[in-house]
Write an enzyme that holds these catalytic residues in place. Structure first.
Site, mmCIF file in Angstrom:
data_model
loop_
_atom_site.group_PDB
_atom_site.id
_atom_site.type_symbol
_atom_site.label_atom_id
_atom_site.label_comp_id
_atom_site.label_asym_id
_atom_site.label_seq_id
_atom_site.Cartn_x
_atom_site.Cartn_y
_atom_site.Cartn_z
ATOM 1 N N GLN A 182 0.845 -1.201 0.000
ATOM 2 C CA GLN A 182 0.000 0.000 0.000
ATOM 3 C C GLN A 182 0.874 1.242 0.000
ATOM 4 O O GLN A 182 1.402 1.648 1.033
ATOM 5 C CB GLN A 182 -0.938 0.015 1.210
ATOM 6 C CG GLN A 182 -1.955 1.150 1.166
ATOM 7 C CD GLN A 182 -3.159 0.870 2.037
ATOM 8 O OE1 GLN A 182 -3.747 -0.198 1.988
ATOM 9 N NE2 GLN A 182 -3.522 1.822 2.861
ATOM 10 N N LYS A 197 -8.795 4.241 0.249
ATOM 11 C CA LYS A 197 -9.388 4.429 1.573
ATOM 12 C C LYS A 197 -10.834 4.868 1.478
ATOM 13 O O LYS A 197 -11.309 5.682 2.279
ATOM 14 C CB LYS A 197 -8.543 5.404 2.389
ATOM 15 C CG LYS A 197 -7.197 4.800 2.771
ATOM 16 C CD LYS A 197 -6.497 5.547 3.872
ATOM 17 C CE LYS A 197 -5.242 4.800 4.286
ATOM 18 N NZ LYS A 197 -4.490 5.509 5.334
ATOM 19 N N SER A 202 3.552 0.174 4.509
ATOM 20 C CA SER A 202 4.015 1.500 4.934
ATOM 21 C C SER A 202 2.851 2.476 5.042
ATOM 22 O O SER A 202 2.917 3.444 5.794
ATOM 23 C CB SER A 202 5.034 2.043 3.934
ATOM 24 O OG SER A 202 4.398 2.397 2.707
ATOM 25 N N ASP A 203 1.768 2.211 4.282
ATOM 26 C CA ASP A 203 0.659 3.167 4.155
ATOM 27 C C ASP A 203 1.204 4.539 3.773
ATOM 28 O O ASP A 203 0.781 5.564 4.308
ATOM 29 C CB ASP A 203 -0.162 3.229 5.436
ATOM 30 C CG ASP A 203 -1.495 3.963 5.242
ATOM 31 O OD1 ASP A 203 -1.957 4.042 4.079
ATOM 32 O OD2 ASP A 203 -2.062 4.464 6.227
ATOM 33 N N HIS A 204 2.147 4.549 2.840
ATOM 34 C CA HIS A 204 2.825 5.770 2.397
ATOM 35 C C HIS A 204 1.799 6.704 1.749
ATOM 36 O O HIS A 204 1.210 6.384 0.722
ATOM 37 C CB HIS A 204 3.909 5.376 1.382
ATOM 38 C CG HIS A 204 4.724 6.513 0.863
ATOM 39 N ND1 HIS A 204 5.692 7.136 1.610
ATOM 40 C CD2 HIS A 204 4.727 7.131 -0.343
ATOM 41 C CE1 HIS A 204 6.262 8.087 0.883
ATOM 42 N NE2 HIS A 204 5.694 8.111 -0.303
#
Length: 431
Positions: free
Chosen positions: A68, A161, A312-314
Site C-alpha cells: 500500500q 481508503k 508503509s501506508d505511504h
C-alpha cells in the site's frame, strides 16, 4: 546488450523469511537471479569478473514488498511522483511497491494501468505494480472491469481508503473477482459511524476536545466482509486492521478455512494515540492511532502470524494540508523509507523475531499477490537488501527522498540502516 557482471555478496547474515532459516555465508547473483547461496559462497569462490560486496556480517534478505503505497501519478505529482516514491522505496529496502489506485483520474481503465506501468519502467528505481479500483471512479456503485484490468497488469482491486457502503455492491465485487481469481483488497471503515472523527474514540480524544472514531467502525465492516467472503468464496484482504475486535473476527474466519488475509500499517504497530501529544498533525492517520492495548494486540497477532502483512501506508501530504489545526488537517503520513527501521523496533524489543518481521514485509505480501519475490533461494529473483539492523540514526525529514516530509517519525531515534538495495541483480541504492 552486454550481460551484467556477476555479483557476489560475501560474509553476510543470510535471513530467509520464507523458511525462517538464518545462516552465515554469501549470495551469488547471475542474470538477475540468485544462482547460489550459503556458507560455500565466499569471495574466493567468485567467478571471474564478478563484483564482490563484503557485507561484514550485515543482514542480506529478500527485498521488501509494500502492498500500500501512494505514488502520486497520475494527477497528484505535487505530492509524489513514481520517480520520488521509488527513490524513497529503494533507500528503505523496498524493492516492490503496489501503487494505490486513488489517483486523478483513478486507476479504473486499462489505459491508466498501462500509463502507470510505462511511467514506472521509464522513471522508477524499483518494481511498481498497479492496483485498480474495485468500483468505477471509486464511487461505490458500479464494479470495474476486472478481467480487462488484470490483463493490463493490475495485481489487485481496491478503492483505496474508500470503504464500500453497499453490501450488495461488495457482494457483486467479490463474486466477479472470484470468477477471475482476482484479489479484493478492502479498507474496512463504516463511514457513517466514523463520521467526522479525527482520532481514536476514548478518554484522550475527550481530553483533547477532538471527535473520536470508535474501533467498532472498523470491526463492523470486517464482520460484514467476512460473511460475504463465506457467501462468495472470493479471495479477500483487509488492507489495514487496527483493533482487537477485527483480529478476533479474522482469526475465526481463518479457522474456518476462508481465503482471508489481513495487513496493518507500520504506524499502528509502533505508535499509539499518546504520540499525538500536542496535536501533532503528522500523526493524524486513517485509521487513527489506537490505544496502547490495541497496539499490543496487533503486535501479538503479528508475532503469531495472524496479521499477514505490514504496509508503509505511504501517503504524502503537502505542507498546506498538514500545517492546519488537527481537526482540519489531512490524514496521512509518508512511510516507505522508514518502514523497515521502524519495524526493527519490534525486533529490538523482543516482541517479533527478525525473520517474522521480514516475512510480513516480503514473503507474505509476495505470496498473497502471486509474485516470485520474497524468498532467499536458488532461482528466486535477485531482489535483495543488505542492512545493519543495529546501526542507529535520527530521522531527519529533510533527508527523506519523498516529495513530502510528513513523517510521524520526525527526530525519532531508530536502528537499522539499509546499505544496499538490489532489484533484478542491479543495485538501485547504495548508502
Amino acid at each position: 546488450m552486454t550481460a551484467p557482471r556477476p555479483l557476489l555478496l560475501a560474509d553476510a547474515r543470510l535471513v530467509d523469511p520464507a523458511t525462517g532459516v538464518e545462516s552465515r555465508g554469501g549470495v551469488l547473483v547471475l542474470d538477475g537471479r540468485i544462482a547460489d547461496l550459503g556458507p560455500s559462497i565466499t569471495a574466493a569462490s567468485a567467478p571471474e569478473g564478478a563484483q564482490i560486496v563484503a557485507c561484514g556480517g550485515d543482514v542480506v534478505a529478500p527485498g521488501l514488498v509494500d502492498m500500500q503505497c501512494f505514488v502520486g501519478e497520475p494527477g497528484a505529482e505535487h505530492r509524489e511522483t513514481i520517480a520520488s516514491a521509488t527513490a524513497a522505496a529503494a533507500a528503505g529496502g523496498v524493492t516492490t511497491i503496489v501503487a494505490a489506485p486513488g489517483t486523478t483520474p483513478p486507476v479504473d481503465d486499462p489505459a491508466i494501468v498501462d500509463f502507470v506501468l510505462r511511467r514506472a519502467r521509464d522513471t522508477g528505481r524499483v518494481r511498481v505494480l498497479p492496483m485498480a479500483t474495485l468500483t468505477k471512479g471509486r464511487e461505490g456503485r458500479e464494479i470495474s472491469e476486472y478481467g480487462l484490468l488484470r490483463q493490463a497488469g493490475a495485481v489487485a482491486f481496491c478503492d483505496g481508503k474508500r470503504s464500500l457502503r453497499n453490501a450488495q455492491v461488495m457482494r457483486r465485487a467479490l463474486t466477479y473477482a472470484r470468477d477471475f481469481e482476482a484479489l479484493v483488497i478492502h479498507f474496512p471503515e463504516d463511514r457513517d459511524l466514523a463520521g467526522e472523527g479525527v482520532m481514536n474514540a476514548g478518554e484522550l480524544a475527550t481530553r483533547l476536545g477532538l471527535s473520536g472514531v470508535p474501533r467498532e467502525a472498523e470491526a463492523i465492516v470486517v464482520d460484514r466482509d467476512l460473511r460475504l467472503v463465506a457467501l462468495t468464496g472470493a479471495r479477500y484482504h483487509a488492507s489495514i486492521v487496527t483493533a482487537a475486535l477485527s483480529l478476533d473476527a479474522i482469526a475465526a474466519a481463518k479457522e474456518r478455512g476462508l481465503p482471508v488475509t489481513c495487513g496493518t500499517s507500520i504506524n499502528h504497530l509502533t505508535l499509539n494515540e499518546n504520540d499525538i501529544g500536542d496535536y501533532r498533525t503528522f500523526l493524524k492517520l486513517r485509521p487513527p492511532l489506537r490505544h496502547e492495548d490495541e497496539r499490543g494486540a496487533l503486535v501479538a497477532a503479528l508475532a503469531a502470524g495472524l496479521v499477514d502483512v505490514i504496509v508503509s501506508d505511504h501517503d504524502p501530504q503537502d505542507v498546506e494540508t498538514k500545517r492546519l489545526p488537527f481537526a482540519e488537517a489531512e490524514a496521512g503520513a509518508v512511510g516507505v523509507e522508514t518502514m523497515l527501521a521502524a519495524g526493527l523496533r519490534l525486533v529490538h524489543s523482543g516482541d517479533v523475531p527478525l525473520a517474522g518481521l521480514l516475512r510480513a514485509m516480503s514473503t507474505r505480501p509476495a505470496e498473497i499477490l502471486g509474485l516470485e519475490q520474497g524468498r532467499l533461494a536458488k532461482g528466486a529473483p535477485a531482489d535483495l537488501i543488505r542492512f545493519d539492523p543495529d546501526e542507529p540514526f535520527v530521522v531527519d525529514p529533510a533527508e527523506l527522498r519523498s516529495r513530502c516530509k510528513n513523517t510521524p517519525f520526525a527526530t525519532a531515534r531508530l536502528q537499522g540502516r539499509v546499505k544496499l538495495t538490489i532489484v533484478a541483480g542491479q543495485a538501485v541504492f547504495e548508502a
